[in-house]
Design an enzyme around this catalytic site. Structure first.
Site, mmCIF file in Angstrom:
data_model
loop_
_atom_site.group_PDB
_atom_site.id
_atom_site.type_symbol
_atom_site.label_atom_id
_atom_site.label_comp_id
_atom_site.label_asym_id
_atom_site.label_seq_id
_atom_site.Cartn_x
_atom_site.Cartn_y
_atom_site.Cartn_z
ATOM 1 C CB CYS A 134 -0.923 -0.012 1.215
ATOM 2 S SG CYS A 134 -2.044 1.407 1.291
ATOM 3 C CB CYS B 87 -6.904 -1.901 6.567
ATOM 4 S SG CYS B 87 -6.470 -1.771 4.813
#
Length: 367
Positions: free
Chosen positions: A101, A204
């Protein structure tokens, strides 16, 4: 300097944005909408990037008096992080989605868009430090180095080990010199409602923390054998992609070991759909090979002494690293360590400075 403050809706990014404003920068808050089901509210402390988080970020921006925008990067996040995560497990590797990410979203897609819109840099709430030092080449006067945070319990330099020299030049980490309790106190003093908000953790986009269940839903069930290192069948699994090297829990073995010792996953083979288990001593390796090299500054040449870290909050291990050209890294550890799996990242340190990172392609033992 015109700065985009990445605001997740948590306490760390809130204080980071405030500190950039205090430092005299022109700050614009940006929340990244990464969840494709954005209407879903946070179900626990694990999740992030929800409507609730966007609202929390907006309220902080309003209190600071800065412009605030939501940038939709859900499609890019799905392709570069979520789909990549599933594909890596399907290939028998164990990826770290936080590194991906940072590499693909926060310091590529976000930074690229910010620069295209005329901004100079991006600031995030990561716990790490950027230190300016004299440039030994003398070309630019100074160069920027990535270092560990003061608060080692929160240090996130590992997941930033994918940043390049050019990305570091456009990055700010205002929290690196502060501990987490101090950040929460500062947030409370500033009147931020997120001062007591729990941290998100784990992966997440898997809000319930059930990685094997998440993978099974996407990759399907593929029953196969669990065998020992001699090939004896000890049980059955629902898909080799649901296991990783070093795993001990959830094996469901039907044949107990004769000596009563614990068994661990020592290898997975997604081609034959086989999971291999064995005693703890088979996990120890002292050679790590890697590809996908990323350097947070000048690339090292030849052999260099480093500290090697293979998990986000894992121990740093003394080692010697050798770079072979632009694409291969070999790390010789001073002592054997456990649970090294292909797909993980090894991040190299020189003291507190991050040298760079590599994706682990294999491991073994010296004779």
């Amino acid at each position: 300097m015109r700065v985009v403050a990445a605001m997740s809706g948590g306490v760390d990014s809130a204080v980071a944005a405030a500190r950039m404003l205090d430092a005299g920068h022109e700050v614009v808050g940006v929340h990244l909408a990464l969840a494709q089901s954005a209407a879903t509210l946070r179900e626990s402390a694990r999740g992030c990037c929800t409507i609730e988080d966007a609202g929390d970020a907006r309220r902080v921006a309003d209190r600071l008096g800065i412009p605030f925008y939501v940038w939709d990067m859900a499609e890019r996040f799905k392709a570069d992080v979520v789909d990549d995560f599933a594909a890596e497990y399907a290939a028998g590797r164990t990826p770290n989605p936080c590194l991906r990410c940072n590499e693909k979203i926060k310091f590529s897609a976000l930074l690229d868009k910010a620069l295209a819109l005329g901004f100079d840099a991006v600031a995030t709430g990561h716990y790490a430090q950027v230190v300016e030092v004299p440039d030994p080449a003398g070309r630019q006067g100074v160069r920027r180095e990535l270092h560990r945070a003061v608060d080692m319990a929160k240090d996130q330099s590992y997941v930033l080990g994918v940043l390049t020299d050019g990305q570091l030049a456009r990055a700010f980490f205002p929290l690196g010199d502060t501990t987490k309790p101090q950040i929460r106190l500062e947030a409370r003093e500033r009147g931020f409602a997120v001062a007591k908000k729990p941290d998100s953790h784990d992966i997440c986009f898997i809000a319930d923390g059930d990685t094997r269940g998440w993978l099974g839903a996407r990759l399907g069930q593929r029953p196969g054998p669990i065998v020992d290192h001699e090939g004896q069948v000890l049980g059955e699994h629902g898909g080799a992609h649901g296991y990783t090297v070093g795993q001990r829990r959830g094996l469901g073995l039907k044949v107990p070991p004769a000596d009563g010792s614990k068994r661990y996953v020592v290898a997975t083979d997604t081609r034959s759909n086989t999971v291999v288990v064995g005693p703890e001593e088979l996990l120890g390796v002292d050679v790590i090979e890697g590809d996908h090299l990323r350097w947070c500054g000048p690339a090292p040449t030849g052999e260099v002494r480093v500290g090697a870290q293979i998990r986000a909050h894992g121990q740093e291990h003394p080692a010697t690293a050798r770079v072979d050209g632009e694409h291969r890294l070999t790390v010789h550890l001073d002592e054997r360590i456990r649970g090294v799996a292909p797909g993980q990242s090894v991040v190299l340190y020189d003291g507190t400075r991050v040298v760079g990172s590599s994706t682990i392609s294999g491991s073994g033992r010296r004779a």
